[in-house]
Design a protein around this motif. Structure first.
Motif, PDB file in Angstrom:
ATOM      1  N   SER A   1      -4.311  10.164  -0.436  1.00  0.00           N
ATOM      2  CA  SER A   1      -4.307   9.420   0.823  1.00  0.00           C
ATOM      3  C   SER A   1      -2.948   9.467   1.503  1.00  0.00           C
ATOM      4  O   SER A   1      -2.799   8.985   2.623  1.00  0.00           O
ATOM      5  CB  SER A   1      -4.686   7.956   0.568  1.00  0.00           C
ATOM      6  OG  SER A   1      -3.687   7.310  -0.191  1.00  0.00           O
ATOM      7  N   GLY A   2      -1.962  10.041   0.833  1.00  0.00           N
ATOM      8  CA  GLY A   2      -0.627  10.140   1.431  1.00  0.00           C
ATOM      9  C   GLY A   2      -0.191  11.577   1.540  1.00  0.00           C
ATOM     10  O   GLY A   2      -0.961  12.462   1.892  1.00  0.00           O
ATOM     11  N   VAL A   3       1.063  11.827   1.232  1.00  0.00           N
ATOM     12  CA  VAL A   3       1.600  13.184   1.281  1.00  0.00           C
ATOM     13  C   VAL A   3       1.064  13.977   0.102  1.00  0.00           C
ATOM     14  O   VAL A   3       1.154  13.542  -1.037  1.00  0.00           O
ATOM     15  CB  VAL A   3       3.140  13.157   1.241  1.00  0.00           C
ATOM     16  CG1 VAL A   3       3.703  14.573   1.272  1.00  0.00           C
ATOM     17  CG2 VAL A   3       3.671  12.345   2.428  1.00  0.00           C
ATOM     18  N   ASP A   4       0.501  15.143   0.370  1.00  0.00           N
ATOM     19  CA  ASP A   4      -0.136  15.919  -0.691  1.00  0.00           C
ATOM     20  C   ASP A   4       0.878  16.443  -1.686  1.00  0.00           C
ATOM     21  O   ASP A   4       1.878  17.049  -1.296  1.00  0.00           O
ATOM     22  CB  ASP A   4      -0.876  17.129  -0.109  1.00  0.00           C
ATOM     23  CG  ASP A   4      -2.067  16.726   0.716  1.00  0.00           C
ATOM     24  OD1 ASP A   4      -2.584  15.634   0.482  1.00  0.00           O
ATOM     25  OD2 ASP A   4      -2.468  17.505   1.592  1.00  0.00           O
ATOM     26  N   PRO A   5       0.632  16.271  -2.988  1.00  0.00           N
ATOM     27  CA  PRO A   5       1.445  16.967  -3.984  1.00  0.00           C
ATOM     28  C   PRO A   5       1.269  18.492  -3.838  1.00  0.00           C
ATOM     29  O   PRO A   5       0.311  18.960  -3.256  1.00  0.00           O
ATOM     30  CB  PRO A   5       0.875  16.465  -5.313  1.00  0.00           C
ATOM     31  CG  PRO A   5       0.206  15.173  -4.981  1.00  0.00           C
ATOM     32  CD  PRO A   5      -0.316  15.345  -3.587  1.00  0.00           C
TER      33      PRO A   5
ATOM     34  N   ALA B   1       0.830  -1.200   0.000  1.00  0.00           N
ATOM     35  CA  ALA B   1       0.000   0.000   0.000  1.00  0.00           C
ATOM     36  C   ALA B   1       0.865   1.250   0.000  1.00  0.00           C
ATOM     37  O   ALA B   1       0.602   2.215  -0.722  1.00  0.00           O
ATOM     38  CB  ALA B   1      -0.939  -0.009   1.206  1.00  0.00           C
ATOM     39  N   LEU B   2       1.908   1.248   0.825  1.00  0.00           N
ATOM     40  CA  LEU B   2       2.805   2.404   0.872  1.00  0.00           C
ATOM     41  C   LEU B   2       3.505   2.621  -0.466  1.00  0.00           C
ATOM     42  O   LEU B   2       3.658   3.753  -0.927  1.00  0.00           O
ATOM     43  CB  LEU B   2       3.845   2.199   1.975  1.00  0.00           C
ATOM     44  CG  LEU B   2       3.319   2.236   3.415  1.00  0.00           C
ATOM     45  CD1 LEU B   2       4.410   1.801   4.390  1.00  0.00           C
ATOM     46  CD2 LEU B   2       2.805   3.618   3.766  1.00  0.00           C
ATOM     47  N   LEU B   3       3.907   1.533  -1.105  1.00  0.00           N
ATOM     48  CA  LEU B   3       4.598   1.633  -2.386  1.00  0.00           C
ATOM     49  C   LEU B   3       3.668   2.211  -3.454  1.00  0.00           C
ATOM     50  O   LEU B   3       4.055   3.097  -4.232  1.00  0.00           O
ATOM     51  CB  LEU B   3       5.090   0.244  -2.802  1.00  0.00           C
ATOM     52  CG  LEU B   3       6.114   0.179  -3.943  1.00  0.00           C
ATOM     53  CD1 LEU B   3       7.397   0.889  -3.564  1.00  0.00           C
ATOM     54  CD2 LEU B   3       6.394  -1.286  -4.291  1.00  0.00           C
ATOM     55  N   LEU B   4       2.439   1.728  -3.482  1.00  0.00           N
ATOM     56  CA  LEU B   4       1.479   2.196  -4.479  1.00  0.00           C
ATOM     57  C   LEU B   4       1.136   3.659  -4.249  1.00  0.00           C
ATOM     58  O   LEU B   4       1.049   4.453  -5.186  1.00  0.00           O
ATOM     59  CB  LEU B   4       0.219   1.329  -4.435  1.00  0.00           C
ATOM     60  CG  LEU B   4      -0.868   1.645  -5.460  1.00  0.00           C
ATOM     61  CD1 LEU B   4      -0.348   1.496  -6.881  1.00  0.00           C
ATOM     62  CD2 LEU B   4      -2.086   0.747  -5.235  1.00  0.00           C
ATOM     63  N   ARG B   5       0.956   4.026  -2.999  1.00  0.00           N
ATOM     64  CA  ARG B   5       0.638   5.419  -2.683  1.00  0.00           C
ATOM     65  C   ARG B   5       1.784   6.342  -3.079  1.00  0.00           C
ATOM     66  O   ARG B   5       1.565   7.426  -3.639  1.00  0.00           O
ATOM     67  CB  ARG B   5       0.343   5.542  -1.191  1.00  0.00           C
ATOM     68  CG  ARG B   5      -0.130   6.920  -0.773  1.00  0.00           C
ATOM     69  CD  ARG B   5      -0.682   6.882   0.628  1.00  0.00           C
ATOM     70  NE  ARG B   5       0.314   6.470   1.615  1.00  0.00           N
ATOM     71  CZ  ARG B   5       0.018   6.170   2.871  1.00  0.00           C
ATOM     72  NH1 ARG B   5      -1.233   6.174   3.272  1.00  0.00           N
ATOM     73  NH2 ARG B   5       0.974   5.849   3.721  1.00  0.00           N
ATOM     74  N   GLY B   6       3.016   5.916  -2.791  1.00  0.00           N
ATOM     75  CA  GLY B   6       4.169   6.728  -3.174  1.00  0.00           C
ATOM     76  C   GLY B   6       4.315   6.861  -4.673  1.00  0.00           C
ATOM     77  O   GLY B   6       4.663   7.929  -5.190  1.00  0.00           O
ATOM     78  N   LEU B   7       4.006   5.778  -5.402  1.00  0.00           N
ATOM     79  CA  LEU B   7       4.085   5.819  -6.861  1.00  0.00           C
ATOM     80  C   LEU B   7       3.036   6.767  -7.437  1.00  0.00           C
ATOM     81  O   LEU B   7       3.318   7.549  -8.354  1.00  0.00           O
ATOM     82  CB  LEU B   7       3.916   4.406  -7.425  1.00  0.00           C
ATOM     83  CG  LEU B   7       4.036   4.244  -8.934  1.00  0.00           C
ATOM     84  CD1 LEU B   7       5.356   4.790  -9.448  1.00  0.00           C
ATOM     85  CD2 LEU B   7       3.879   2.770  -9.321  1.00  0.00           C
TER      86      LEU B   7
END
Length: 407
Positions: free
Chosen positions: A128-132, A28-34
């Motif tokens: 869902s992660g760090v905002d662009p 999940a973390l990998l997909l969110r970062g990608l």
């Protein structure tokens, strides 16, 4: 000077700032970062001036995928361009590294194969992660706009502001400059507007005619495809048939250039706002009293149902029911309500028959049990039945419900 408030105000610039209930396993973390990296790359103003090194989110995503592939004893991507190609070629559930199941609809990709632009699901994952950067700017500008209107006690200006974002996602430079003088009081919001409308990137340009073309249905700009066609970024528009060409904007400087709302606002403010306006009209046909964007946008619609109940309603158009479920938080500000609904377009429930189940499965956020997920048509049906049950309904109970449109 701005005074502290006793009650937190939710200005709803986006659907939610993060999804804390989303699982934190490695895939999940990998997909969110990608997804965050893909969105970051798409926001480079002029790709022709791009230079190394890559920005931190992009490099981190590449490093994560490379490490994962090496641990799998498989060939890693050789470069960011190859990683981007994977995102366009492979569905999310078939990427060449582990990804969480049930997060994305079947066969969905992070990048559209035709336009090489981030898809809706890509932005949902990134949010869902760090905002662009563009999301951070957009959220702050929306909050500033609501606060400025609140300080001047101007709900009518806030209504005009939200109406603008819904109906005019594209403006010429001249139109943008003249907005503060249109008689609606928008001069108070000149600074936030400058942050919300940015020059259109070259990815929208028809290089032969030197023009940008708007969608005839939703007014957002169409994307040229790799095969020379045009496609709308709102996936509900292609579902209605062939592309409809709307207004054309010249790429020269005669009208001061062409500007569009940043993508997060087009996806989470403009598009749902159109559906909320449409829903308001349908509910009023059955005797409901509706206020759009009450309390400076604390939620989408405050509804007094035909039988006198108060509803808090927001239209949520998310392709991922899992990510939407993980974000469940009923509004804590604005007019009080008896029931809280999140209404989703019919097309989402048709495309994914397990949408409601996935939403409930991931609905672990605060207040998730008090929030009701319904189709937009279902909500209109509730109002219709309430009206019909009154002693003298005075409404067309013997006729079919008005059909949900797109705009």
């Amino acid at each position: 000077m701005r005074q502290p408030r006793d009650t937190p105000i939710r200005t709803a610039p986006f659907d939610h700032p993060a999804t804390p209930g989303w699982p934190e396993q490695q895939g999940a973390l990998l997909l969110r970062g990608l997804a965050t990296a893909i969105v970051h790359l798409s926001e480079v103003p002029n790709p022709g001036t791009f230079a190394l090194p890559y920005a931190a989110p992009v490099q981190q995503a590449l490093d994560g995928v490379v490490l994962t592939r090496l641990l799998m004893k498989a060939d890693p991507p050789e470069s960011v361009p190859q990683l981007v190609e994977w995102c366009a070629r492979f569905p999310i559930d078939n990427l060449p590294f582990p990804t969480p199941t049930g997060i994305a609809p079947p066969d969905s990709r992070l990048l559209d194969e035709e336009t090489r632009q981030p898809n809706r699901i890509c932005y949902e994952l990134a949010l869902s992660g760090v905002d662009p950067t563009a999301q951070q700017i957009g959220r702050q500008a929306m909050e500033d706009a609501a606060e400025l209107c609140r300080e001047s006690d101007s709900p009518d200006i806030y209504q005009a502001f939200r109406e603008l974002l819904v109906t005019r996602p594209v403006l010429t430079g001249r139109e943008l400059a003249l907005l503060p003088a249109d008689g609606k009081g928008l001069e108070v919001l000149a600074a936030p507007l400058r942050a919300l409308y940015l020059p259109v990137p070259a990815s929208h340009l028809n290089r032969d005619t030197r023009t940008y073309t708007a969608c005839g249905r939703c007014r957002t700009l169409l994307h040229p495809t790799v095969h020379g066609g045009l496609v709308c970024e709102r996936d509900t528009c292609p579902a209605r048939g062939a592309v409809e060409r709307g207004r054309e904007y010249r790429a020269d400087d005669i009208d001061g250039g062409t500007y569009q709302l940043i993508r997060p606002l087009r996806q989470w403010v403009s598009e749902p706002g159109v559906l909320e306006q449409q829903l308001a009209e349908r509910l009023r046909k059955y005797g409901a009293a509706v206020q759009l964007w009450p309390s400076y946008g604390s939620y989408g619609l405050h509804v007094r149902s035909p039988q006198g109940k108060s509803w808090a309603v927001e239209v949520k158009d998310w392709s991922s029911a899992a990510l939407l479920g993980a974000s469940t938080r009923p509004p804590t500000a604005g007019p009080p309500y008896d029931r809280c609904f999140w209404a989703v377009p019919r097309v989402r429930l048709q495309q994914d028959t397990g949408y409601r189940n996935r939403f409930r499965l991931h609905g672990t956020g605060p207040g998730s049990l008090q929030l009701e997920l319904v189709g937009i048509d279902d909500l209109v049906g509730i109002a219709h039945r309430e009206r019909a049950a009154l002693p003298d309904p005075g409404a067309p109970t013997g006729h079919p419900l008005p059909v949900e449109g797109l705009f």
